[in-house]
Scaffold this active site. Structure first.
Site, PDB file in Angstrom:
ATOM      1  N   HIS A 107       6.827   6.814 -10.861  1.00  0.00           N
ATOM      2  CA  HIS A 107       7.362   6.181  -9.643  1.00  0.00           C
ATOM      3  C   HIS A 107       8.826   5.753  -9.766  1.00  0.00           C
ATOM      4  O   HIS A 107       9.201   4.647  -9.357  1.00  0.00           O
ATOM      5  CB  HIS A 107       6.502   4.980  -9.262  1.00  0.00           C
ATOM      6  CG  HIS A 107       5.116   5.341  -8.811  1.00  0.00           C
ATOM      7  ND1 HIS A 107       4.819   6.538  -8.185  1.00  0.00           N
ATOM      8  CD2 HIS A 107       3.941   4.646  -8.883  1.00  0.00           C
ATOM      9  CE1 HIS A 107       3.524   6.560  -7.898  1.00  0.00           C
ATOM     10  NE2 HIS A 107       2.971   5.447  -8.319  1.00  0.00           N
ATOM     11  N   HIS A 176       3.304   3.474  -1.020  1.00  0.00           N
ATOM     12  CA  HIS A 176       2.217   3.160  -1.953  1.00  0.00           C
ATOM     13  C   HIS A 176       1.358   2.000  -1.435  1.00  0.00           C
ATOM     14  O   HIS A 176       0.995   1.105  -2.210  1.00  0.00           O
ATOM     15  CB  HIS A 176       2.802   2.842  -3.331  1.00  0.00           C
ATOM     16  CG  HIS A 176       1.884   3.156  -4.471  1.00  0.00           C
ATOM     17  ND1 HIS A 176       0.676   2.526  -4.641  1.00  0.00           N
ATOM     18  CD2 HIS A 176       1.990   4.047  -5.495  1.00  0.00           C
ATOM     19  CE1 HIS A 176       0.083   2.998  -5.732  1.00  0.00           C
ATOM     20  NE2 HIS A 176       0.866   3.933  -6.263  1.00  0.00           N
ATOM     21  N   GLU A 307      -1.234   8.667  -0.936  1.00  0.00           N
ATOM     22  CA  GLU A 307       0.204   8.830  -1.135  1.00  0.00           C
ATOM     23  C   GLU A 307       0.578  10.279  -0.833  1.00  0.00           C
ATOM     24  O   GLU A 307       0.413  11.159  -1.681  1.00  0.00           O
ATOM     25  CB  GLU A 307       0.583   8.462  -2.571  1.00  0.00           C
ATOM     26  CG  GLU A 307       0.147   7.068  -3.001  1.00  0.00           C
ATOM     27  CD  GLU A 307       0.024   6.964  -4.513  1.00  0.00           C
ATOM     28  OE1 GLU A 307       1.029   7.208  -5.225  1.00  0.00           O
ATOM     29  OE2 GLU A 307      -1.076   6.652  -5.006  1.00  0.00           O
TER      30      GLU A 307
END
EC number: 5.1.3.3
Length: 342
Positions: A107, A176, A307
């Protein structure tokens, strides 16, 4: 009609700036989004009795988002999901990223897009956030200009992501949010019925990096093409949860991705996207240690994420859909979260 209001959400420590909150409200939805990480902090949806509940996990105050926490509601980037061993090569040059998830980069690294203040601009039906990610940020090449726009229309929240790069760089942005259609703070998501429109998924190794195989879902726990009740399904296949990329059938046009139905409340979430994949994550690493909104704790499997994104580690897997953005091109994708009652 959509109303948009703006307020201070909190101040960052040691005078590092103010974080604002934007509330978008239609007759069907109320969404709170803060300028820290473009984070959705609350999303109120009515049930079949007309009672509204907040269906996303998160915190009531800024301090909650500044602590170590699992990306609740945030936009993650420059590259969402995992990059194997935190390295990739572009045009013959190797780049090394921060490793923050076992041996891998996750991420966007140690200080990704979720851990910075974005510049907001209020729109008639939403809010647009922008920032410039400098060349070399978290090890990524080139300067990246990024815009994330949230707009509301009735029961539909639309998220659009755009980016332009000064050098060739991988880009893969997503939101997210952790959902629980029974209401945040409900103990689990086992009574949620899940459908994902995917004929294939990506098997992963022990560090959750795709092995490179694109495997058919047929006859496996990953066949979610017809609705399954999550708790029973996990039990039947003896798996501890999902944290996998599902390979969507659609093109680069808007296509159906997933549907989640919570029978008791009647709430339905449908997701549409222009992306080739969706990471379905069932909150396997939640452990009840974080104190969330209204004193709620968030144990394992108390929320799910959908996601929408490009496939994980695509920058190292040439047969995956490409994620490199070159100068003169524009990264542009949209995801729609549509809420209704059944």
């Amino acid at each position: 009609m959509v109303s948009v209001t703006r307020a201070v959400f909190g101040d960052l420590p040691s005078g590092a700036g103010t974080v604002e909150k934007f509330q978008l409200q239609s007759d069907l939805l109320k969404v709170d989004i803060i300028s820290w990480g473009c984070t959705i902090t609350a999303l109120e949806v009515k049930d079949r009795q007309g009672r509204a509940s907040d269906v996303v996990l998160g915190f009531a105050e800024l301090e909650g988002y500044l602590q170590k926490q699992p990306y609740f509601g945030a936009v993650v980037g420059r590259v969402a999901n995992r990059i194997a061993k935190g390295t990739f090569t572009v045009d013959g040059k190797e780049y090394k990223l921060a490793v923050n998830n076992g041996p891998n980069s996750l991420h966007g690294g140690v200080r990704g897009f979720d851990k910075v203040v974005w510049t907001p601009q209020v729109l008639s039906n939403g809010v647009q956030f922008s920032r410039i990610s400098p060349d070399g940020e978290e090890g990524y090449p080139g300067e990246l200009k990024v815009w994330v726009t949230y707009t509301l229309d009735g029961g539909e929240l639309m998220v659009n992501y755009r980016a332009q790069a000064s050098q060739t760089t991988p880009v893969n942005l997503t939101n997210h949010s952790y959902f629980n259609l029974a209401g945040q703070g409900s103990p689990n998501i086992y009574d949620h019925e899940v459908t994902i429109e995917a004929d294939a998924f990506l098997p992963v190794d022990e560090t959750l990096i795709p092995t490179g195989e694109v495997a058919p879902v047929q006859g496996t726990a990953f066949d979610l093409r017809k609705p399954v009740e999550l708790g029973k399904h996990l039990q039947e296949f003896r798996i501890h949860g999902f944290d996998h990329n599902f390979c969507l059938k659609g093109s680069k046009d808007k296509h159906f991705c997933a549907r989640v139905h919570h029978a008791r409340s009647g709430r339905v979430l449908e997701v549409y996207t222009t992306q080739p994949g969706v990471q379905f994550y069932t909150g396997n690493f939640l452990d009840g240690t974080l104190k969330g909104k209204s004193g709620a704790v968030y144990p394992k499997h108390s929320g799910f994420c959908l996601e929408t994104q490009s496939w994980p580690d695509a920058v190292n897997q040439p047969h995956f859909p490409p994620v490199l953005l070159r100068p003169g091109e524009e990264y542009d994708h949209t995801t729609w979260f549509k809420f209704s009652v059944a």
